[in-house]
Design an enzyme around this catalytic site. Structure first.
Site, short mmCIF file in Angstrom:
data_model
loop_
_atom_site.label_atom_id
_atom_site.label_comp_id
_atom_site.label_asym_id
_atom_site.label_seq_id
_atom_site.Cartn_x
_atom_site.Cartn_y
_atom_site.Cartn_z
N HIS A 139 -47.46 10.51 -108.00
CA HIS A 139 -47.10 11.92 -107.92
C HIS A 139 -45.83 12.26 -108.69
O HIS A 139 -45.53 13.43 -108.91
CB HIS A 139 -47.00 12.38 -106.46
N ASP A 169 -51.17 6.21 -104.72
CA ASP A 169 -49.96 6.90 -105.20
C ASP A 169 -49.05 5.95 -105.97
O ASP A 169 -47.83 5.97 -105.81
CB ASP A 169 -49.20 7.56 -104.06
N SER A 241 -38.70 8.78 -104.51
CA SER A 241 -40.09 8.42 -104.78
C SER A 241 -40.20 7.43 -105.92
O SER A 241 -39.67 7.65 -107.01
CB SER A 241 -40.91 9.66 -105.14
#
Length: 505
Positions: A139, A169, A241
């Site tokens: 993402h 992901d 992230s």
């Protein structure tokens, strides 16, 4: 009270202006290192000779500085530029006649034609080889037109996306700059209570480190069909992230991906993709650019205690086949709706997610032995795995929808009215169409909706209300608390165990 949801947040966050509802948020802004200290809690020791309790500090590292010095050079910030289509009409609310001279202008530029606008986002990553392969989250880079990687020494290098995997992901990018510092995956799975060090760039701040412990393993947060997250309490925030979670030896035990938060900041609940999952996916992306997963072609659902009791199973474990796909490996091997898969190659399956992960990890063209239960008897089947088609998952949707018609006959005890599907246009011609349902009745409480079609009850096909009533009576006579229905809706098939009232006497 709002329930937590998964929120992707790969753009740079603006300062908070109001409190937000609790959520699980993917941290796709900038990955960073937020340094925090960890303290040992006192441990009480009881002595048999006396009732007094003495305390001593728990053992633990005095500092993580040596570990951080070894690994920080391999942690990077990732900056992404991309374009998104903007839909919507900025002139919404303007009322005018088609005869108005400005009508064509508003029609042309009022948002009916999508407009592209540039976006910028940041995340974190870490280098896993001296030649510049960098791991991050899907993402973070999924909408990227340009990707830049900023090294710990401040240099910024262009990067190329090698491959992405939406289902886990994960993503792999590549930079070229001679020999780079790198880190390695942990060879051992961390235990709950082990130290963990999170490294990244939270909120756009560079080079931050936080420390904590592994709080739990095997977390399913609804992000995808293969959820198997580590839960950690090392503070991670938006921007972390794709950053690494290290053990106390400096090996990567997870890839930081999401947080649970009422405000967008850390509250001590973060989630990381475990290294045993990530390293296999990344190896496949490096080798082929994609991840090829095994597939048997079934929709599956959990075996609830009610379903287990209805099927006569000893435990509510395994994966219940709600619907085999036509022509798929499972159907070709003879598996049917209502079978419960309990083992793969002799290894027990506890949940549908166990089955999905196990089959997917094997890859296509592998031969496997499935153990399953049908009508109370254990059976086995050998099949060759296919390749998981794009955007298909081995699951059953939670929500069913369907239209309804009136005029059905009521089924006592279930709170539904049914009519033969053959009498309802578009209902498929087989089974009993649910024409009406009591929202407070037993069937509604178990998820049935108007427009669903009951095709089986108690393991037998039903074509009339009498068939359904007979199945309910049969369940009562056998002393079962529920009758097992196989239900079709617009989204597929599933099994539902609906409680039945026992006869008085």
């Amino acid at each position: 009270m709002q329930h937590p949801v998964i929120e992707r947040s790969s753009r740079m966050p603006a300062p908070a202006r109001r409190r937000r509802a609790p959520r699980v948020a993917l941290m796709g802004a900038v990955a960073a290192l937020a340094f925090g200290a960890a303290f040992g809690a006192p441990v009480g020791q009881a002595f048999a000779e006396a009732s007094s309790v003495t305390t001593a500090p728990a053992t633990g590292p005095a500092s993580f500085a040596d570990v951080v010095d070894r690994v920080k050079g391999a942690v990077v910030a990732i900056k992404v530029k991309g374009y998104e289509e903007q839909h919507g009409n900025p002139f919404e609310g303007q009322e005018m006649s088609p005869d108005d001279p400005m009508y064509r202008f508003f029609k042309r530029f009022g948002g009916e034609t999508p407009q592209k606008h540039m976006t910028q986002s940041q995340g974190s990553g870490f280098i896993i080889s001296a030649d510049g392969y960098v791991v991050t989250n899907n993402h973070v880079v999924e909408h990227a037109n340009e990707v830049e990687v900023t090294l710990e020494d401040g240099r910024t290098l262009p990067a190329k996306v090698i491959g992405t995997d939406k289902r886990t992901d994960l993503a792999l990018v590549k930079v070229n700059d001679g020999k780079l510092p790198f880190v390695e995956w942990s060879s051992a799975q961390p235990r709950v209570g082990d130290w963990v060090i999170a490294v990244g760039n939270p909120f756009g701040l560079g080079g931050s480190v936080t420390a904590g412990i592994v709080s739990a393993r095997g977390r399913d947060i609804g992000a995808g069909p293969y959820d198997d997250f580590l839960q950690i309490d090392a503070p991670v925030n938006r921007g972390n992230s794709g950053g690494p979670a290290f053990d106390a030896h400096g090996n990567v035990v997870g890839v930081n991906t999401a947080i649970y938060s009422p405000s967008g900041g850390s509250v001590g609940i973060g989630f990381a993709i475990p290294s045993e999952v990530a390293k296999d996916v990344i190896a496949s992306l490096k080798d082929k650019g994609v991840v090829a997963r095994g597939w048997i072609g079934v929709k599956i659902q959990p075996v609830t205690p009610e379903i287990a009791e209805s099927l006569g199973l000893k435990a509510n474990k395994g994966a219940l086949i709600a619907q085999p796909q036509k022509g798929a490996p499972a159907e070709s091997a003879g598996l049917k709706a209502g079978d419960v898969i309990t083992a793969v190659n002799g290894e027990k399956i506890d949940t549908p997610r166990d089955l999905a992960r196990r089959i997917a990890a094997m890859g296509p063209n592998k031969t496997v032995d499935l153990t399953y239960v049908r009508n109370g008897s254990e059976k086995s089947a050998k099949l060759t795995l296919g390749k998981l088609p794009e955007e298909k998952e081995a699951r059953v949707d939670d929500e069913d929808t369907g239209g309804g018609v009136g005029g059905g006959a009521q089924v006592a005890g279930l709170g539904i009215e049914v009519a033969p599907a053959s009498e309802v246009r578009g209902a498929g011609g087989q089974g009993l169409y649910v024409t009406d349902i009591d929202p407070d009745g037993a069937a509604a409480q178990k998820g049935l909706r108007r427009g669903d079609v009951i095709v089986e009850a108690g393991g037998q096909t039903v074509t009339s209300r009498a068939d359904l009533a007979s199945a309910i009576d049969g369940a009562r006579k056998e002393g079962r608390r529920s009758v097992l229905l196989r239900v079709k809706s617009a989204d597929g098939s599933k099994f539902v165990a609906v409680p039945v009232k026992q006869s008085a006497g």
